[in-house]
Design an enzyme around this catalytic site. Structure first.
Site, PDB file in Angstrom:
ATOM      1  N   LYS A 153      36.158  37.387  34.868  1.00 54.39           N
ATOM      2  CA  LYS A 153      36.499  38.404  35.636  1.00 54.39           C
ATOM      3  C   LYS A 153      35.810  38.564  36.823  1.00 54.39           C
ATOM      4  CE  LYS A 153      38.258  43.230  34.640  1.00 54.39           C
ATOM      5  NZ  LYS A 153      39.512  43.084  35.266  1.00 54.39           N
TER       6      LYS A 153
HETATM    7  N1  PMP Z   1      44.941  40.298  32.956  1.00 54.27           N
HETATM    8  C1  PMP Z   1      44.257  40.655  34.145  1.00 54.27           C
HETATM    9  C2  PMP Z   1      44.578  39.895  35.579  1.00 54.27           C
HETATM   10  C3  PMP Z   1      43.475  41.747  34.137  1.00 54.27           C
HETATM   11  O1  PMP Z   1      42.892  42.227  35.215  1.00 54.27           O
HETATM   12  C4  PMP Z   1      43.246  42.401  33.017  1.00 54.27           C
HETATM   13  C5  PMP Z   1      42.290  43.639  33.105  1.00 54.27           C
HETATM   14  N2  PMP Z   1      40.982  43.394  32.907  1.00 54.27           N
HETATM   15  C6  PMP Z   1      43.959  42.047  31.939  1.00 54.27           C
HETATM   16  C7  PMP Z   1      44.602  41.011  32.027  1.00 54.27           C
HETATM   17  C8  PMP Z   1      43.681  42.827  30.502  1.00 54.27           C
HETATM   18  O2  PMP Z   1      42.263  42.645  29.947  1.00 54.27           O
HETATM   19  P1  PMP Z   1      41.721  43.671  29.136  1.00 54.27           P
HETATM   20  O3  PMP Z   1      42.526  44.027  28.132  1.00 54.27           O
HETATM   21  O4  PMP Z   1      40.219  42.966  28.577  1.00 54.27           O
HETATM   22  O5  PMP Z   1      41.607  45.029  30.230  1.00 54.27           O
END
Ligand code: PMP
Length: 266
Positions: A153
């Site tokens: 991320k």
């Molecule tokens: N995909 C993307 C591109 C994101 O930015 C996020 C948010 N972090 C998610 C999926 C979902 O991830 P999470 O459930 O860990 O927040």
């Protein structure tokens, strides 16, 4: 709206007022998008304020840094403690927590050695509210996994999401659904995607998407409740014949999808 004159944030080992926090304008993160972050939620529960999947989020933050070569050496448990202290110092219970690992001055294209941690929190409603979402298939694809670390991320990756969201809003939609480079369904701009057909849930396999912690939680709950769920490539053409869909992520939580490209589900 994210902070007031009284807001406290964590910066490099100290809790200080957000209004007194500064950063270096020569930061490599600011110039090249080379940093890592997380989005985490806390909730008021019957047993006090609890951070949802705190360990998993901070482990992913460390993994994101490791994958791209940002030296970041906090222990997960210490990060969790900082997050709880941050909530308590700001008197927050239902809140969104944002840790950001960013780099010091460096204009060359190798990782900076000065690495900083900032953590802040604010009250944030469900990203899309409670409405069912109208999505469009974006003209922007998810990046080629050979060009980036898809499991990380990383701040710079979000230019892709901002472009897709902006395009979707201009076209009158709530959010974008991005395909991968092969035309398979990938994910929404900041959330993962699930489809329902004949009582079975389908979600794109890992590889071209961020492995969401909410996605994994949904998979775990489905397995516990014996709801059939399959991780596999989903062709864009399969969307039309589906019975329903939702996107899921920390900010959006679980968001039902009303239609894709103005075609409602049955
Ligand atoms: N995909 C993307 C591109 C994101 O930015 C996020 C948010 N972090 C998610 C999926 C979902 O991830 P999470 O459930 O860990 O927040």
């Amino acid at each position: 709206m994210y902070y007031t004159k009284d807001t406290i944030l964590f910066l490099n080992g100290k809790f200080i007022k957000a209004v007194d926090a500064h950063t270096d304008l020569y930061s490599q993160t600011l110039h090249y998008g080379f940093g890592a972050f997380e989005g985490i939620r806390a909730y008021q529960t019957m047993n006090g304020v609890k951070i949802f999947k705190a360990q998993e989020h901070f482990e992913r933050l460390k993994k994101s840094c490791a994958l791209v070569g940002i030296p970041f050496h906090y222990e997960t448990e210490d990060l969790v403690q900082i997050a709880y202290q941050l909530l308590s110092k700001n008197n927050l219970s239902d809140a969104y927590i944002r840790p950001l690992v960013y780099c010091g001055p460096n204009m060359i294209l190798t990782p900076a050695q000065d690495v900083y941690l900032m953590m802040c929190a604010w009250e944030w409603d469900k990203y899309h509210g409670d409405n069912m979402l109208k999505l469009c298939i974006s003209s922007y694809q998810r990046p080629n996994p050979n060009s980036l670390k898809m499991e990380a991320k990383v701040t710079g990756h979000y230019v892709n999401s901002i472009l897709a969201t902006s395009e979707a809003k201009v076209r009158g939609y709530d959010d974008a659904l991005m395909l991968d480079m092969y035309g398979n369904v990938g994910e929404a701009s900041g959330a993962n995607f699930f489809l329902e057909k004949n009582g079975v849930l389908y979600t794109p396999a890992l590889g071209h998407i961020l492995p969401g912690i909410t996605r994994q939680t949904v998979l775990n709950i489905c397995r516990e409740l014996e709801i059939p769920v399959v991780e596999r490539n989903i062709r864009a053409e399969e969307l039309e014949g589906a019975d329903g869909a939702f996107s899921c992520g920390t900010a959006a939580e679980i968001a039902g999808i009303e239609s894709i490209d103005a075609k409602p589900f049955a």
